[in-house]
Design a protein around this motif. Sequence first.
Motif, short mmCIF file in Angstrom:
data_model
loop_
_atom_site.label_atom_id
_atom_site.label_comp_id
_atom_site.label_asym_id
_atom_site.label_seq_id
_atom_site.Cartn_x
_atom_site.Cartn_y
_atom_site.Cartn_z
N THR A 1 -6.29 -15.03 9.95
CA THR A 1 -5.23 -16.03 9.75
C THR A 1 -5.28 -16.66 8.37
N GLU A 2 -6.41 -16.53 7.67
CA GLU A 2 -6.56 -17.15 6.35
C GLU A 2 -6.25 -16.19 5.21
N ILE A 3 -6.00 -14.93 5.53
CA ILE A 3 -5.68 -13.95 4.48
C ILE A 3 -4.27 -14.19 3.97
N GLN A 4 -4.10 -14.20 2.65
CA GLN A 4 -2.79 -14.39 2.06
C GLN A 4 -1.92 -13.15 2.26
N ASN A 5 -0.74 -13.35 2.85
CA ASN A 5 0.13 -12.21 3.17
C ASN A 5 1.42 -12.18 2.36
N HIS A 6 1.53 -13.04 1.32
CA HIS A 6 2.82 -13.12 0.63
C HIS A 6 3.19 -11.81 -0.06
N TRP A 7 2.20 -11.08 -0.60
CA TRP A 7 2.53 -9.80 -1.23
C TRP A 7 2.89 -8.75 -0.19
N LEU A 8 2.33 -8.86 0.99
CA LEU A 8 2.72 -7.96 2.08
C LEU A 8 4.17 -8.20 2.46
N TYR A 9 4.58 -9.46 2.54
CA TYR A 9 5.96 -9.78 2.86
C TYR A 9 6.91 -9.31 1.75
N MET A 10 6.45 -9.42 0.49
CA MET A 10 7.26 -8.91 -0.62
C MET A 10 7.42 -7.39 -0.50
N LEU A 11 6.35 -6.72 -0.12
CA LEU A 11 6.38 -5.27 0.07
C LEU A 11 7.38 -4.89 1.14
N ALA B 1 8.22 -0.43 -7.38
CA ALA B 1 8.17 -1.74 -6.73
C ALA B 1 7.25 -1.72 -5.51
N ASN B 2 7.34 -0.66 -4.71
CA ASN B 2 6.46 -0.53 -3.55
C ASN B 2 5.00 -0.50 -3.96
N THR B 3 4.70 0.30 -4.98
CA THR B 3 3.31 0.48 -5.41
C THR B 3 2.73 -0.82 -5.96
N ILE B 4 3.49 -1.52 -6.80
CA ILE B 4 3.01 -2.76 -7.39
C ILE B 4 2.73 -3.81 -6.31
N CYS B 5 3.67 -3.98 -5.39
CA CYS B 5 3.48 -4.97 -4.32
C CYS B 5 2.29 -4.62 -3.45
N ALA B 6 2.12 -3.34 -3.14
CA ALA B 6 1.00 -2.91 -2.30
C ALA B 6 -0.34 -3.12 -3.00
N LEU B 7 -0.39 -2.81 -4.30
CA LEU B 7 -1.64 -3.01 -5.06
C LEU B 7 -1.98 -4.49 -5.16
N ASN C 1 -5.27 -6.35 -3.58
CA ASN C 1 -6.12 -7.22 -4.38
C ASN C 1 -6.30 -8.58 -3.70
N ALA C 2 -5.22 -9.11 -3.13
CA ALA C 2 -5.29 -10.40 -2.45
C ALA C 2 -6.22 -10.34 -1.24
N VAL C 3 -6.15 -9.23 -0.50
CA VAL C 3 -7.02 -9.06 0.66
C VAL C 3 -8.48 -8.95 0.22
N GLU C 4 -8.73 -8.19 -0.82
CA GLU C 4 -10.10 -8.04 -1.32
C GLU C 4 -10.67 -9.36 -1.81
N ARG C 5 -9.85 -10.17 -2.47
CA ARG C 5 -10.31 -11.46 -2.98
C ARG C 5 -10.64 -12.44 -1.85
N SER C 6 -10.07 -12.20 -0.69
CA SER C 6 -10.39 -13.07 0.45
C SER C 6 -11.73 -12.68 1.08
N GLY C 7 -12.34 -11.61 0.58
CA GLY C 7 -13.61 -11.15 1.13
C GLY C 7 -13.44 -10.12 2.22
N ARG C 8 -12.20 -9.69 2.46
CA ARG C 8 -11.94 -8.74 3.52
C ARG C 8 -11.70 -7.34 2.97
N ARG C 9 -12.63 -6.88 2.14
CA ARG C 9 -12.50 -5.54 1.58
C ARG C 9 -12.43 -4.49 2.70
N ASP C 10 -13.04 -4.80 3.84
CA ASP C 10 -13.02 -3.85 4.95
C ASP C 10 -11.61 -3.54 5.43
#
Length: 277
Positions: free
Chosen positions: A70-80, A118-124, A128-137
Amino acid sequence: MTEANTEWFYIIGGERLGPVTFPDLRARYESGELTEKTLVWTKEFADDWKKAAEVPGMREASEPPLVPATEIQNHWLYMLISVPLVMAFAEVILLRHGTESFNTGGLPGLSFLLFFFANTICALLDQNAVERSGRRDAVNGLLLWILLLVPAYIYLRSKRTGLGSGPLVAWIVALVLGGFITAAWPGGVYVGASLPKCDSKASLSMVEDLYPDIPINFGKAKAVSITDVEQVSYSEASSQRKCRAVVTNTSGIDTPIALTISEQDGQYYFHVRFDGF
């Protein structure tokens, strides 16, 4: 329970795997092969499977626990997810204002390339946002899917972070709506996938641009309106479409014109002349 010789089993994709030792199990967890939600079992659990994150010693005591989904930032996912709709509206607006980037000049697939970019940039950025949250898994091993098949990335990323299949369904809906917008827009918007139609925004825009330069248009009158557009013939073998229409020019005269649209070496060519000449 965490002794090196204890046998452990785990479930991935509905398949029971193992036995493995606890050090091996933890190594798989740390590498991202197992997530905090992966079900694991050892004989001390009796008839119960437990989530890997609930097993004492699964992670180093000095490490903080995994960030809750619930704490992972999803704004780039929504942009994607919104990319198909955004690109559809952008294409319609640009073509409506006569932008030639999408309909002339040797890149018939430019709209696809922009969609891919656009798809690739948003996904990347989302990765990155997920990895920065510590959820590299949650995004481990997904780079290939970003480059090859974005829907697969959305599905796997969402599944691993507890969002389920909702984001993928939303992306599919956006894709369908985007296709409907570009296909149903008045004038038959050309989306760079085949020879432009006679009444497409691309074709009408080219008629407006080329009309003043017709050789016998001595007064260099400009097109004010284009009506009665219809297709005369179409040849898939020669990649050529012939059309006719009536152009009302700045002198107030209705002039029948003939439009030929052809493709050669990946480029689209538009030829306009007065009908009958």
